[in-house]
Write an enzyme that holds these catalytic residues in place. Structure first.
Site, mmCIF file in Angstrom:
data_model
loop_
_atom_site.group_PDB
_atom_site.id
_atom_site.type_symbol
_atom_site.label_atom_id
_atom_site.label_comp_id
_atom_site.label_asym_id
_atom_site.label_seq_id
_atom_site.Cartn_x
_atom_site.Cartn_y
_atom_site.Cartn_z
ATOM 1 N N GLU A 696 72.818 33.609 45.944
ATOM 2 C CA GLU A 696 73.181 34.077 44.612
ATOM 3 C C GLU A 696 72.956 35.568 44.487
ATOM 4 O O GLU A 696 72.325 36.208 45.341
ATOM 5 C CB GLU A 696 72.409 33.315 43.535
ATOM 6 N N HIS A 738 68.312 32.413 36.669
ATOM 7 C CA HIS A 738 67.123 32.525 37.500
ATOM 8 C C HIS A 738 66.534 33.926 37.398
ATOM 9 O O HIS A 738 67.254 34.906 37.212
ATOM 10 C CB HIS A 738 67.464 32.224 38.962
#
Length: 1085
Positions: A696, A738
């Site tokens: 990511e 996140h």
């Protein structure tokens, strides 16, 4: 998110307050800020320097390179500064692609200096330690500081010395400034650690006449350390990036998030956009945003956000309501699209969270239709079948277009349907929960395959010839924390996989003594021990080598540090999200030194099909079966996201022979183990034939993988994709779900990483939308090459499900032992006769309203509720002499507890004391209903030698009325629409008082007859119901409830007065001695 930027003014205030005494430049940190709502007079009073020196004014909104943009004004008087701020307030400017308004300014003293007085200083945190960068040059023209600055990298526990700073950083700094700046840096570094900064840049730092000044400052704090630093930070704010104003709706969701154990995030990107999302899961939320942007919807994407971590129904309702409120503020000529998406949940009850969303849809149904909003839903996980059914039924019932899909549909397919780039297929009927357990998995079954040993087609290098797996079917674990649901999930998985013994050896729970908890092993019950001390648990279970740490973010550090003291522990999974980064980095250092693998923090864990799973990984047993996680496949994956790991289980099982092992390393910036650690394991495991990486945006770990591929260390096929590609399409910085999902440089963007991975030799799909297709192509090629040989799929195991879960799914039914129709505590909040406790207070129904709900199962009119409350008030007490109070007092003085004493008083209530309400109600209503006149009623009762209940008083009379009766009578006459029985009773009173003045209608009588009028005439009851309530004797409940208040008062009074044991005085007892009976004897003559 963890690292969050703060205003420059607040960064300087923190340094001014917390730099150690004597730190160079500390006393020169003078700063004032101005924004809407601020008052200049107040600011001047608080900051005297404003009128004593020349000033600098500049915007303070996280804008970089303000000097080059002409946004810094120097050498101003206070009046000039005010004018400059006024001229620039709400001024719209563009910086690159970003456009925003200036609305917050900082004003500080002007420091006259030359370019040679300017220096650059930056301290920032990294995984292995912290870095201090210093350049002898500084200011707006400093250039590429990464290339020019000297760097000092410090270990996590290392503190810099002035000597080391001078020798490492000051090669080009004039010697006469070494001591001053070195002292400043040493103290600044201490403050950096103490206040949990993650980034602190000063450019320039200026030295003039041996005085140090901090001119421009940029800083970030680790927000997760707020619980440690709140007293030092104070009421600090974290502003949004320039170009995106903070909206009240965002603040509201942030407040909900701060009060919840779940995760609720919302960022408005374009309030006028037509594409809105409501996505479950941090990783999934990024994937949906990526797909929308990939399909050309970046300019129409309205928001980014997520709800995850099992939010309650009410939290989901508030979240959905907030989004729908924003979405429906204005219509769009083409209509709008709402994507309610998500991966396959690990532990969140989908049906429960959907309840909250459906409630919001019900509230907005009319405007949803008016604004032509189409809704697309895709979700999986626990109870998803029921959740999807409810969502579909809600769409039909409300008349709004809702297309609903489950795990059989690719996660992001609904995006293409919503945007019109993919044909909207008819939703397939989801298989039932039993189908998922008792038959083969849904969808097209992929034949199970086995690897071919010694195949010449392809050779995979392994660095280690004696590879030892992290998990086997003998692996056993201890839990830290009481998590019975996760433990049962692991035991069900173990049973499903055919393990010989449970993988959960025990639990550690410091808040209770040693005991055992019951769990199921198949259909049998087993006991799992619970230990108070970790040491005892380790000693009792020497075979355990895994600790699954469910401690909260506040205590996870200490408990993990303790676990690292035991050599038997080889793996620790840290589930908690929000551990301060500095503490996490300390754990990583200790774990690396001891050779312990840490998975997490902020993770769901990992799974090795057929062997072992961590906590809630893989979801419930139905998903274990449908994703074929009960036996190993050939594909190993590593992901950051826990939610997306379960989605990978689904995608891999539908396109390959299944998962061999999967690990979610966690979403924090510094996971305990990184991608490469697990990919090396997978490379060295001969059973793994293909690997999947789901990276990511943020961080640079993926470049280690590129280097490993290029060097040949990794040579098995790797299908790789980094989520967060949408980040480069936004005009302002967006922090994704996140903590680590934020790019701090071009290298950290998902686009750059995907490009590098592809160039290195990884198999990179065009988008996440096509990940499944690429997986299948790669898998088919490996089968074709002979690396993987298919073999028949074994029948899935049959696994019992818990009774409670089966009942929630509606699969079974059981006759209840008890029936209750007045309250329900099972849902999101307590219900009184269907009315939520929140509504009880919001509508201010009072105690009378509560009684009306609990006693009569309905809302009564306001006057009726007030009458009930008045009845309780007038019956609360009647002095200490009456029998009930007397008994309570005697018991209290005998040392009896509250409940026992009250029971002593309550037991005296009956026909002679306080129990006349029911009798009076029956007598008066029967006479009235029979058509007897008041005089006929009195005469009839006299002939039957019966007292009229509710008539008569020992003290009060016509001339000395009982004010309680007067108050109740007058209220009822004024507020009740009809009072036929009260009127009748008052006529009876005229007859009885004509005979004797104290035969008045007493308080029992007035309450009784008025209550009958309430039941019969308020419109809330049928005639039959009114009669039933009288016959069942419920009117005495008013006296019981009211008088209990007084009994409690008497008990407290006696305790407060410290009264001793009561003994009744002799002179108040009439001792009547019985005379002996003389027995005569009859004698026959």
């Amino acid at each position: 998110m963890s690292a969050k930027a703060i205003y420059e003014c607040e960064g300087k205030r923190l340094l001014a307050q917390w730099l150690p005494e004597g730190t160079p430049g500390r006393d020169n940190l003078l700063v004032a800020d101005f924004a809407h709502g601020f008052n200049w007079e107040t600011i001047e009073a608080a900051h005297p320097f404003l009128s004593k020196t020349e000033l600098v004014a500049k915007p303070d909104q996280l804008i970089k390179r303000r000097g080059k943009l002409g946004l810094v004004k120097v050498k101003l008087s206070l009046d000039q500064a005010k004018t400059w701020v006024k001229e620039h307030m709400d001024k719209e400017i563009s910086i690159g692609k970003t456009t925003g308004k200036l609305n917050h300014f900082v004003i500080e003293p002007f420091v006259a200096h030359t370019d040679s007085d300017e220096h650059y200083l930056c301290i920032f945190a990294g995984r292995e330690g912290n870095t201090i960068m210093f350049c002898h040059e500084g200011g707006v023209d400093v250039g590429d500081v990464d290339a020019k600055a000297a760097k000092l990298v410090l270990d996590i526990d290392e503190m810099p010395t002035e000597e080391k700073i001078k020798s490492t950083l000051f090669a080009q700094l004039p010697a006469d400034r070494h001591a001053l700046i070195a002292t400043f840096i040493v103290n600044l570094y201490k403050t950096f650690l103490d206040l949990h900064f993650t980034y602190l840049e000063i450019n320039p730092i200026v030295v003039v006449d041996n005085e140090l000044y901090v001119l421009d400052l940029a800083a970030k704090l680790d927000q997760t350390a707020e619980y440690l630093c709140n007293d030092k930070w104070g009421n600090i704010s974290f502003p949004p990036p320039f170009g995106r104003d903070a909206l009240p709706e965002e603040a509201y969701i942030a407040e909900l998030d701060s009060k919840s154990g779940a995760s609720l995030k919302l960022t408005i990107l374009n309030a006028e956009g037509r594409i809105w999302t409501m996505v479950a899961g941090g990783g999934a939320s990024v994937v949906y945003s990526d797909t929308i942007c990939d399909l050309g919807g970046s300019t129409e994407l309205a928001n980014y956000g997520e709800y995850s971590g099992a939010p309650s129904e009410s939290q989901t309702f508030e979240y959905a309501k907030t989004i729908l409120t924003l979405m429906t503020k204005q219509a769009h000529p083409e209509g709008k699209v709402l994507i309610i998406g998500g991966g396959i949940a690990n532990f969140t009850n989908v049906a429960s969270t959907f309840k909250g969303i459906i409630r919001a849809l019900e509230d907005f149904a009319a405007i949803i239709k008016e604004h032509n909003i189409r809704i697309f839903v895709r979700r999986g996980g626990p109870n998803f079948q029921e959740g999807l059914k409810r969502m579909r039924d809600a769409g039909d019932r409300l008349g709004i277009p809702v297309a609903v899909y489950g795990p059989e549909t690719h996660m992001t397919a609904i995006v293409g349907m919503g945007l019109g780039t993919r044909e909207a297929t008819m939703p397939r009927t989801e298989s039932s929960f039993f189908d998922g357990i008792l038959t083969t998995s849904s969808g097209t079954a992929t034949p199970r395959t086995e690897s071919t040993a010694g195949q010449p087609v392809m050779s995979y290098a392994s660095e280690s010839g004696d590879y030892k797996p992290l998990f086997t079917n003998k692996t056993r674990a201890l839990f830290f924390g009481m998590q019975p649901r996760a433990a049962q999930g692991m035991l069900d998985f173990d049973f499903c996989c055919g393990r010989e013994e449970p993988s959960v050896a025990g639990m550690i729970y410091p808040f209770s003594g040693n005991h055992s908890q019951k769990f199921y092993w198949g259909s049998n019950e087993v006991l799992i021990p619970v230990f108070q001390q970790m040491g005892e648990a380790m000693e009792r279970h020497p075979d355990v080598d895994v600790l699954i740490n469910f401690a909260s973010f506040r205590s996870a550090y200490e408990s993990t540090l303790e676990a690292l003291e035991y050599p038997q522990i080889k793996v620790i999974a840290i589930i908690a999200e929000g551990i301060p980064e500095h503490l996490t980095r300390k754990l990583i250092k200790v774990a690396q030194a001891k050779g312990v693998t840490i998975i997490g923090p902020a993770t769901v864990g990992g799974i090795k099909p057929g062997c072992f799973k961590i906590g809630n990984t893989g979801g419930m047993i139905d998903n274990i079966i449908s994703s074929k996680l009960y036996r190993p496949g050939s594909v190993a994956y590593v992901s950051r996201s826990g939610g997306m790991s379960n989605e990978l289980n689904n995608i891999i099982s539908r396109n390959t022979n299944g998962v061999y092992e999967g690990v979610a390393i966690g979403g924090d910036r510094y996971p305990g183990s990184v991608f490469i650690d697990h990919l090396f394991r997978f490379q060295d495991d001969p059973e793994v034939k293909m690997m999947v990486l789901l990276g990511e945006v943020g961080g640079v770990e993926e470049y280690e993988i590129c280097r490993a591929i290029a060097s040949g260390r990794l040579n098995k096929p790797i299908v790789a994709w980094c989520i967060g590609t949408c980040g480069s399409m936004f005009t302002s910085e967006v922090q994704f779900g996140h903590a680590g999902a934020c790019a701090n440089s071009d290298m950290e963007t998902a686009v750059a990483k995907n490009k590098a991975l592809k160039e290195a030799g990884a198999i990179v799909p065009p988008s996440f939308d096509s990940l499944g297709d690429v997986l299948k192509e790669t898998y088919d090629r490996l089968v074709s090459d002979g690396v993987i040989v298919p073999k028949p799929e074994p029948p899935p195991p049959r696994v019992p499900i818990d009774y409670k879960w089966a009942q929630e799914l509606g699969l079974i039914r059981k006759q209840a032992n008890f029936i209750s129709s007045i309250s329900d505590e099972r849902g999101e909040e307590l219900l009184y006769a269907g009315m939520s406790i929140t509504s009880v207070f919001q509508e201010d129904i009072g105690m009378g309203g509560v009684i009306s709900l609990l006693w009569f199962q309905r809302r009564l009119p306001a006057a009726a509720c007030k009458f009930i409350e008045m009845s309780l008030m007038v019956t609360a007490d009647h002095g200490p002499a009456v029998s009930g109070a007397h008994n309570t007092i005697v018991a209290a003085r005998a040392g009896k507890d509250l409940v026992s004493s009250i029971c002593s008083g309550l037991l005296t209530i009956g026909d002679r004391f306080g129990g006349a309400l029911d009798g009076a109600a029956r007598m008066f209503s029967q006479a009235y209903d029979a058509g007897q006149s008041p005089r006929e009623f009195v005469t009839a009762m006299r002939k039957q030698h019966k007292l009229i209940m509710g008539i008569g008083h020992k003290v009060k009379s016509v001339t000395n009325p009982d004010m309680r009766v007067v108050i109740m009578r007058d209220f009822v006459k004024k507020h009740f629409e009809k009072t036929p029985l009260l009127d009748y009773a008052l006529e009876v009173e005229k007859v009885t008082t004509a005979k004797k003045p104290n035969l008045i209608l007493n308080v029992d009588g007035v309450i009784a007859v008025a209550f009958v009028d309430l039941l019969r005439e308020c419109g809330a009851f049928t005639r039959e119901e009114a009669i039933e309530y009288i016959e069942m004797g419920c009117l005495n409940a008013l006296f019981v409830l009211g008088r209990t208040t007084g009994f409690i008062g008497h008990w407290i009074d006696q305790r407060r007065l410290k009264q001793g044991l009561y003994r009744h005085p002799w002179d108040d007892i009439s001792y009547v001695a019985a005379k002996p009976v003389m027995m005569s004897r009859n004698v026959d003559a």
